[in-house]
Write an enzyme that holds these catalytic residues in place. Structure first.
Site, PDB file in Angstrom:
ATOM      1  N   SER A  55      -9.894  -0.316   7.157  1.00 26.40           N
ATOM      2  CA  SER A  55      -9.343  -0.200   5.811  1.00 26.40           C
ATOM      3  C   SER A  55      -8.739  -1.472   5.236  1.00 26.40           C
ATOM      4  CB  SER A  55      -8.297   0.925   5.770  1.00 26.40           C
ATOM      5  OG  SER A  55      -8.926   2.164   5.937  1.00 26.40           O
ATOM      6  N   LYS A  88       0.841  -1.200   0.000  1.00 25.69           N
ATOM      7  CA  LYS A  88       0.000   0.000   0.000  1.00 25.69           C
ATOM      8  C   LYS A  88       0.877   1.253   0.000  1.00 25.69           C
ATOM      9  CE  LYS A  88      -3.821   2.040   2.695  1.00 25.69           C
ATOM     10  NZ  LYS A  88      -4.714   1.813   3.854  1.00 25.69           N
ATOM     11  N   SER A  98      -9.363   2.072   3.005  1.00 24.76           N
ATOM     12  CA  SER A  98      -8.515   2.797   2.088  1.00 24.76           C
ATOM     13  C   SER A  98      -7.477   1.910   1.391  1.00 24.76           C
ATOM     14  CB  SER A  98      -7.783   3.913   2.852  1.00 24.76           C
ATOM     15  OG  SER A  98      -6.939   3.343   3.869  1.00 24.76           O
TER      16      SER A  98
END
Length: 397
Positions: free
Chosen positions: A137, A36, A113
């Site tokens: 997330s 990420k 996210s």
């Protein structure tokens, strides 16, 4: 060939692409993963889902703490995956870089996210992926994309070299398409913790959490819960929050907003970044946090944590929905997005307030779209969740 040439889902970052080969030997040798884009990679800028963040930060001097153990274990990083702007979203719709496409639920959000990481795993572009989880997330995108995802005990895995959202809730997390792979990664990432108990497993079902799901979501999960509890030897029904889970979300929201403002107010004042409309509205709300309310909510969090510690003591796991329903449709009106977000966070806040590990399993579906069922354990019980999920997967058929 670069992963970007195979990525038809907009899962990977084009603005900060990097790949790194892992060691030739090790427990993850030959596997591939994505990282990420809020974790640092030495020599590269970290984007954090924001062009202004990318522009105003220098290349990282060293890798984020989560990266070297994976490389040393033999896994190869194939690229950085998209995150929602400043990691401040549950839908994964990034106003600047676009929205990764959900392979399991076309036309619906991937969840945020850690949207890029979840989509890349769900699409089969790599073996596993690293995300982060503050308010859901990892768990929400795992549910929406039909894969496994785990939020570990708060503080068990170092966040050094990770962009913060709300440090008292932030965790590293990871995704895989099966429980065995999720566990395999966990053996590398999790430092030695609570030993596995030989005591009989105690299984709890949070009835008020299933009420927090939509009627359609709860109905889709009901037969799965029945089968899981049968496989685990039965279960006891309990109520987590007699005062209502939305009241727990109120505690989470105030404390998360305070953390976020403390982490980012200096940068926002100095840079005046351009946020997408919905993220801008959230930061405007964050700036209004009342310090007196924060003190009250800290006391309430302490009481909730003590209650959860007592409830989940010993060899206990709790069953609850990961999210209220299947993934919402893309580009909902702002008011509908807020309603979906708040309903979801009333479920997702439980692990955050307790600092607990939570693992989402893709065992249910509705209208051809996945819904996750979660296992939650007491602090330090991460390995218990991985073991139970692997057991359930092996006997699911």
């Amino acid at each position: 060939m670069s992963i970007l040439d195979r990525d038809t889902y907009n899962a990977f970052c084009r603005h900060t692409h990097v790949s790194i080969d892992g060691a030739s030997l090790g427990p993850l040798a030959g596997l591939t993963f994505g990282l990420k884009d809020l974790f640092d990679v030495a020599g590269y800028r970290t984007g954090f889902g924001s062009p202004d963040w990318l522009r105003t930060h220098e290349p990282a001097v060293e890798h984020a703490a989560v990266l070297p153990p994976l490389l040393a274990a033999g896994a190869s990083m194939v690229g950085k995956t998209h995150t929602e702007e400043m990691a401040f979203s549950l839908t994964g719709e990034n106003a600047h870089y676009g929205t990764p496409r959900n392979p399991a639920a076309p036309g619906r959000v991937p969840g945020g996210s850690s949207s890029g990481s979840a989509v890349a795993v769900a699409a089969g572009l790599m073996d596993f992926a690293i995300g982060s989880d503050t308010g859901g997330s990892v768990r929400a995108p795992a549910s929406f994309c039909g894969i496994y995802g785990i939020r570990p005990t708060h503080g068990r895995i170092s966040l050094k070299g990770a962009c913060p959202l709300a440090p008292s809730f932030d965790t590293v997390g990871w995704f895989a398409r099966d429980a065995a792979m999720l566990s395999r990664v966990g053996k590398v990432l999790l430092p030695s913790g609570v030993s596995t108990s030989d005591a009989p497993l105690r299984v709890l079902v949070a009835t008020d959490a299933f009420v927090q799901a939509t009627p359609e979501g709860a109905a889709a999960l009901a037969p799965v819960v029945a089968r899981v509890t049968e496989m685990l030897g039965g279960a006891e029904s309990i109520v987590l929050a007699p005062e209502g889970l939305p009241s727990w979300f109120d505690v989470f929201r105030v404390l998360q907003y305070y953390d976020i403002w403390e982490a980012h107010r200096e940068w926002i004042a100095r840079v005046n970044p351009t946020f997408g409309a919905q993220v801008a509205a959230r930061f405007a709300a964050v700036a209004q946090t009342d310090p007196h309310e924060v003190a009250q909510m800290r006391l309430r969090r302490d009481a909730i944590r003590a209650q959860l510690d007592a409830l989940l003591a010993g060899n206990t796991v709790l069953l609850m929905p990961t999210a209220p329903d299947i993934a919402p449709l893309l580009q909902l009106p702002p008011a509908e997005t807020v309603a979906v977000r708040e309903r979801a966070l009333a479920l997702l806040c439980v692990a955050g307030l307790g600092g607990l590990p939570q693992l989402s399993m893709p065992l249910a579906s509705r209208d051809g779209c996945p819904i996750g069922l979660s296992l939650v354990a007491g602090r330090g019980g991460d390995e218990r969740l991985l073991s139970v999920a692997t057991l359930l997967e092996s006997g699911w058929g």
